[in-house]
Design a protein around this motif. Structure first.
Motif: not given
Ligand SMILES: Nc1ncnc2c1ncn2[C@@H]1O[C@H](COP(=O)(O)OP(=O)(O)OP(=O)(O)O)[C@@H](O)[C@H]1O
Ligand SMILES: [Mg+2]
Lengths: 298, 248
Positions: A238-245
């Motif tokens: 889910l945190c890919s939406i925040m641009g976490v790599e």
């Protein structure tokens, strides 16, 4: 001779209790009790889910490969990017470990507060638990990401706060709340006789909780705790939406680098799903077997 | 106020108790002297358990007074833990700690509550387990013991605190007829050693043989009482007669 009359269902077994129904009734009751006890669904991964993913990957690779002209084949491309994707997955794991650790500590404290004798402590911890338990994970994640600064200054040094650490905090909140419920559920599932007998042996409430109640809860909490870990591990993308790599971000970056070829879409994503499955499936199975083992004993 | 043995060990005076609307105790009074064994009998729901649980403050009361060795139990200032060190209780469902062995069950309260020396407590625990005829079972977990054995461990566990009064709430009700006897024998020996006992029981033969006094409760009051000889042969109250005719 009135009192000698046989009463069906009292002196004898009522004919409605058909023996053949007993196993399935026991299973239904067991499942209902478990779910009420944990307040969550069981991650019921089956081996064929993994088989299906593998099949999906192979079929689409095959199709793409066959339709491929002179360009580099999708298999070769996927192979080239495999470490990059796995490296992203490594960050998923790191986030899941840290969020679980943080959530466990906070959840244990919150859960114990929920069984406090002091009404304000009990109520406030209940409110916190319900709030974080019933908020969408993505909303919590966004809130934490946006609320926390990207760096903090202590004295003269500036500490950057990378996005992934914020994700850890964001994920630990719902985990905390759900584990708080696990702790509360386990404590109240201990028969009241245990409380009464330790009370009448002059144990203080604190001693009762730490020496009598919690040691008995510990085993019952392990399966739901592992189940929540599986859910968390699967939710970390889910945190890919925040641009976490992490892995999903890496997959889209890899695809962008390959000109976003549509024939790569399914192979890449099913590869990613497969990685997640291979990691989570054994833990989910282990959870279920532990649960069976402990269920017999209690 | 100093208490001495000429005064009642437990004194119950006009005790009232309700759960919400439901009046469970409606003015119960009686005294129990040191070394006395009293039995409380009566139909289900008549408030026997509620009464006995008030004596060690597991239940609160609404009105009246209960004293143990002259000390008011329902004084809000009373240290409940101090009271419970003097009053042992055994339950119908044994309630042993399932994660501890029989020996540990017996040792836990004296070591952690009374903070007694562990080696000393262990020695005493072995003796108590022997006394309830369970030597050899020290290392067994409750799940590995029969109901009667568990109940005897529960008795030993209470005795380890060296209580002055023992409360027994239908301790044989969950046992099968053969094992009832082994538990009753244990209680009998205890009574013969001079322990003050309050028992709620349905074992009439036992009550007749062992009790110094029998109280019959119905709907929260004592409708009949007396020493066993007169109680069983010469009951006056119709409810008592009806009850006795059903179970004798
Ligand atoms: N904690 C409680 N809350 C509400 N009602 C209660 C509670 N404990 C007991 N009662 C009620 O009080 C009444 C008396 O209960 P009690 O357990 O004292 O009866 P008893 O004489 O011990 O019966 P039995 O022989 O079945 O054990 C019952 O109607 C019971 O439902
Ligand atoms: Mg009762």
């Amino acid at each position: 001779m009135k009192r000698c009359r046989m009463l069906t269902g009292v002196n004898t077994t009522a004919p409605t209790r058909l023996p053949v129904l007993l196993p399935s009734a026991a299973a239904t009751i067991g499942a209902a009790r478990r779910e009420r006890h944990e307040g969550t669904f069981r991650l019921n991964l089956k081996l064929w889910h993994g088989g299906a993913l593998l099949l999906l990957l192979l079929i689409f690779l095959g199709v793409a490969e066959a339709a491929n002209g002179t360009r580099e084949g999708p298999w070769a491309i996927l192979w080239r990017w495999k470490w990059f994707v796995l490296q992203g997955f490594g960050l998923n794991l790191l986030i899941s470990f840290l969020a679980m650790a943080l959530g466990t500590v906070a959840g244990a404290v919150l859960g114990l507060m929920q069984v406090s004798l002091l009404a304000p402590v009990r109520t406030s911890s209940w409110v916190v638990t319900q709030f974080f338990r019933n908020s969408p994970w993505l909303v919590l994640l966004f809130t934490v990401m946006l609320l926390l600064p990207f760096e903090i200054e202590i004295g003269d040094t500036v500490f950057p706060i990378p996005d992934w650490t914020k994700a850890v905090i964001g994920f630990s909140l719902p985990i905390m709340a759900n584990l708080s419920e696990v702790v509360r559920g386990a404590v109240i599932s201990i028969p009241s006789g245990q409380w009464e007998s330790s009370e009448s042996l002059a144990f203080s409430r604190r001693q009762t909780i730490w020496m009598i109640i919690l040691p008995q809860c510990f085993k019952r909490m392990i399966p739901p705790w592992m189940n929540w870990y599986c859910i968390l591990a699967m939710a970390t993308p889910l945190c890919s939406i925040m641009g976490v790599e992490e892995s999903v971000t890496h997959v889209s970056q890899a695809m962008a680098a390959e000109d976003n070829r549509p024939d790569l879409l399914t192979p890449f994503y099913s590869f990613l799903l497969l990685i997640h499955f291979v990691y989570t499936y054994p833990i989910a199975r282990w959870t279920i077997s532990l649960e069976r083992k402990f269920a017999v004993k209690l | 106020m100093a208490w001495d043995e000429s005064q009642p060990m437990v004194s119950i005076n006009d005790v009232h108790k309700s759960f919400g609307e439901l009046k469970v105790l409606n003015g119960v009074s009686f005294d129990v002297m040191k070394r006395e064994v009293i039995c409380i009998i009566g139909p289900s729901g008549s408030g026997k358990s509620t009464l006995i649980r008030c004596v060690n403050a597991l239940n609160t009361i609404d009105k009246g007074s209960i004293t143990v060795q002259g000390q008011e139990v329902h004084d809000p200032k009373l240290d409940k833990l101090e009271l419970r060190k003097k009053v042992g209780m055994v339950f119908q469902q044994y309630n042993l700690f399932p994660h501890k062995t029989a020996l540990e069950n017996v040792m836990m309260a004296p070591t952690h509550v009374l903070k007694q020396d562990k080696a000393e407590v262990e020695e005493r625990a072995y003796k108590l387990i022997k006394k309830v005829r369970l030597d050899g079972k020290e290392r067994s977990y409750p799940g590995e013991l029969s109901g009667g054995q568990q109940q005897r461990v529960a008795i030993a566990r209470s005795l380890a605190m060296n209580p002055d009064v023992m409360l027994f709430d239908e301790v044989t009700a969950a046992l099968d007829p053969e094992t009832v006897k082994e538990v009753l024998v244990t209680i009998q020996e205890l009574a013969e050693d001079g322990m003050t006992c309050m028992l709620v029981t349905h074992e009439m033969g036992f009550a007749r043989e062992l009790a110094d006094h029998i109280y019959f409760t119905d709907r929260g009051i004592i409708v009949e009482h007396g020493p066993p000889v007169t109680f069983f042969t010469d009951a006056k109250d119709p409810r008592t007669k009806e009850f006795l005719s059903q179970i004798l």
